[in-house]
Design a protein around this motif. Structure first.
Motif, PDB file in Angstrom:
ATOM      1  N   PRO A  62       0.825  -1.210   0.000  1.00 20.11           N
ATOM      2  CA  PRO A  62       0.000   0.000   0.000  1.00 20.11           C
ATOM      3  C   PRO A  62       0.858   1.259   0.000  1.00 20.11           C
ATOM      4  O   PRO A  62       1.864   1.344   0.707  1.00 20.11           O
ATOM      5  CB  PRO A  62      -0.803  -0.126   1.301  1.00 20.11           C
ATOM      6  N   ALA A  63       0.461   2.229  -0.796  1.00 20.17           N
ATOM      7  CA  ALA A  63       1.277   3.424  -0.958  1.00 20.17           C
ATOM      8  C   ALA A  63       0.411   4.652  -1.205  1.00 20.17           C
ATOM      9  O   ALA A  63      -0.725   4.560  -1.671  1.00 20.17           O
ATOM     10  CB  ALA A  63       2.265   3.243  -2.115  1.00 20.17           C
ATOM     11  N   VAL A  64       0.983   5.806  -0.872  1.00 13.12           N
ATOM     12  CA  VAL A  64       0.399   7.104  -1.201  1.00 13.12           C
ATOM     13  C   VAL A  64       1.304   7.743  -2.243  1.00 13.12           C
ATOM     14  O   VAL A  64       2.511   7.867  -2.021  1.00 13.12           O
ATOM     15  CB  VAL A  64       0.300   8.014   0.033  1.00 13.12           C
ATOM     16  N   MET A  65       0.738   8.126  -3.382  1.00 10.19           N
ATOM     17  CA  MET A  65       1.510   8.708  -4.475  1.00 10.19           C
ATOM     18  C   MET A  65       1.242  10.212  -4.567  1.00 10.19           C
ATOM     19  O   MET A  65       0.094  10.625  -4.762  1.00 10.19           O
ATOM     20  CB  MET A  65       1.122   8.068  -5.816  1.00 10.19           C
ATOM     21  N   PHE A  66       2.267  11.024  -4.421  1.00 11.19           N
ATOM     22  CA  PHE A  66       2.162  12.459  -4.633  1.00 11.19           C
ATOM     23  C   PHE A  66       2.842  12.784  -5.963  1.00 11.19           C
ATOM     24  O   PHE A  66       4.063  12.640  -6.080  1.00 11.19           O
ATOM     25  CB  PHE A  66       2.821  13.229  -3.493  1.00 11.19           C
ATOM     26  N   VAL A  67       2.063  13.219  -6.952  1.00 12.61           N
ATOM     27  CA  VAL A  67       2.559  13.384  -8.316  1.00 12.61           C
ATOM     28  C   VAL A  67       2.433  14.847  -8.732  1.00 12.61           C
ATOM     29  O   VAL A  67       1.330  15.408  -8.709  1.00 12.61           O
ATOM     30  CB  VAL A  67       1.776  12.502  -9.305  1.00 12.61           C
ATOM     31  N   ALA A  68       3.544  15.469  -9.113  1.00 10.05           N
ATOM     32  CA  ALA A  68       3.545  16.865  -9.553  1.00 10.05           C
ATOM     33  C   ALA A  68       3.938  16.935 -11.027  1.00 10.05           C
ATOM     34  O   ALA A  68       4.994  16.438 -11.421  1.00 10.05           O
ATOM     35  CB  ALA A  68       4.513  17.697  -8.710  1.00 10.05           C
ATOM     36  N   SER A  69       3.075  17.561 -11.831  1.00 12.16           N
ATOM     37  CA  SER A  69       3.288  17.643 -13.276  1.00 12.16           C
ATOM     38  C   SER A  69       2.454  18.797 -13.817  1.00 12.16           C
ATOM     39  O   SER A  69       1.567  19.316 -13.119  1.00 12.16           O
ATOM     40  CB  SER A  69       2.876  16.325 -13.940  1.00 12.16           C
ATOM     41  N   ASP A  70       2.707  19.183 -15.068  1.00 12.31           N
ATOM     42  CA  ASP A  70       1.802  20.141 -15.699  1.00 12.31           C
ATOM     43  C   ASP A  70       0.671  19.435 -16.444  1.00 12.31           C
ATOM     44  O   ASP A  70      -0.301  20.062 -16.853  1.00 12.31           O
ATOM     45  CB  ASP A  70       2.550  21.093 -16.642  1.00 12.31           C
ATOM     46  N   PHE A  71       0.798  18.131 -16.633  1.00 12.11           N
ATOM     47  CA  PHE A  71      -0.232  17.298 -17.270  1.00 12.11           C
ATOM     48  C   PHE A  71      -0.732  17.898 -18.587  1.00 12.11           C
ATOM     49  O   PHE A  71      -1.918  17.812 -18.908  1.00 12.11           O
ATOM     50  CB  PHE A  71      -1.396  17.040 -16.309  1.00 12.11           C
ATOM     51  N   LEU A  72       0.197  18.482 -19.330  1.00 11.71           N
ATOM     52  CA  LEU A  72      -0.162  18.971 -20.660  1.00 11.71           C
ATOM     53  C   LEU A  72      -0.429  17.809 -21.611  1.00 11.71           C
ATOM     54  O   LEU A  72      -1.164  17.969 -22.588  1.00 11.71           O
ATOM     55  CB  LEU A  72       0.952  19.870 -21.213  1.00 11.71           C
TER      56      LEU A  72
END
Length: 292
Positions: A171-181
């Motif tokens: 089990p994990a928590v994912m923190f994802v930072a992107s511009d998602f263009l």
């Protein structure tokens, strides 16, 4: 420390007065790692009494221990070429700087709570992977890798990303930072796959205020840093069309996240980091409360 001094100072400033914000990293009780002593209280189990300390102090004390949380925190950084987009209002700030700083703050919170945490960096068609671990040394490793990240190339192919999802067996928590263009993309497919595997996935979409307002300088020429092609000029007549297409794209991202039960936050890089961080963590907490 020499590599991470600047980033370390930034996160210390941001985290001043900020609560833990992710989850309870360790559980009190009978465990394997000693935490502290406390006075015996009626109802405590006698097997938890420290008999050697009783012989020295002539009082009953209970050994408190901590069990490691089974949930790991994973930081996911998009360091592709589009993340080099700078703020038109604040000198020295770009999307990558902002993403690195916010993820560094999450890492510091995880370290403070005693959680295991690791880092995934997508850049230049490849994936750099820092295995999850605990402690101050792990924080310095992660900060060093964040500092080294440069905005290069495009996202890795779907097969490459899929091959790196082995870290998500627990089990994990994912923190994802992107511009998602890019959406849909290999990254979005990997994140939706992780959510289907019942991991807690939390996205932060980063934009510049100029992108939101279409307040680019009239007549300026732009080139897509992730694709081959010529220059594109944005005239005054193009602004309305740009705003409409941009709104439609990010509405589609938000809708896909809702459908996949993924926490999705949006921020401009001109906003204060602490404000964005609080909002991101609060959004995840609101979803947990609503699901109870």
């Amino acid at each position: 420390m020499a590599q991470t001094r600047d980033l370390d100072l930034v996160i210390r400033h941001v985290l001043a007065g900020l609560g833990h914000g992710i989850h309870a990293g360790r559980e009190r009780g009978a465990g394997v790692e000693f935490s502290e002593y406390r006075a015996y209280a009626p109802g405590d189990e006698w097997r938890r009494v420290d008999w050697k300390l009783l012989a020295r102090a002539d009082r009953y004390f209970i050994r408190e221990a901590e069990r490691d949380s089974h949930v790991a925190v994973w930081l996911w950084l998009d360091a592709t070429a589009s993340m080099a987009e700078p703020s038109r209002e604040i000198n020295g700030i770009d999307k990558l700087w902002f993403a690195r700083t916010v993820l560094a703050c999450v890492a510091a919170i995880a370290q403070r709570q005693g959680d295991a945490f690791g880092l995934v960096v997508c850049s230049g068609d490849k994936v750099d992977f820092t295995p999850a671990a605990r402690g101050p040394r792990q924080l310095q490793r992660v900060l060093a890798q964040l500092n080294k990240a440069q905005p290069l190339g495009r996202l890795p192919a779907g097969e490459v990303l899929k091959a790196h999802l082995h870290f998500a067996r627990s089990p994990a928590v994912m923190f994802v930072a992107s511009d998602f263009l890019d959406w849909p993309s290999p990254l979005s497919e990997a994140l939706q796959r992780l959510r289907r595997m019942h991991h807690d996935v939390r996205l932060l979409t980063l934009r510049t205020q100029a992108e939101v307002d279409a307040s680019f300088r009239a007549g300026a020429a732009y080139r897509d840093p992730e694709r081959s092609g010529g220059l594109h000029r944005l005239s005054g007549a193009d602004r309305a069309s740009y705003r409409e297409q941009s709104r439609a794209h990010f509405d589609a991202v938000a809708q896909a996240c809702r459908q996949s039960d993924i926490v999705h936050s949006v921020a401009c890089i001109e906003q204060p980091v602490v404000e964005v961080l609080r909002g991101w963590l609060r959004a995840a907490g609101a979803r947990r409360a609503a699901s109870r």
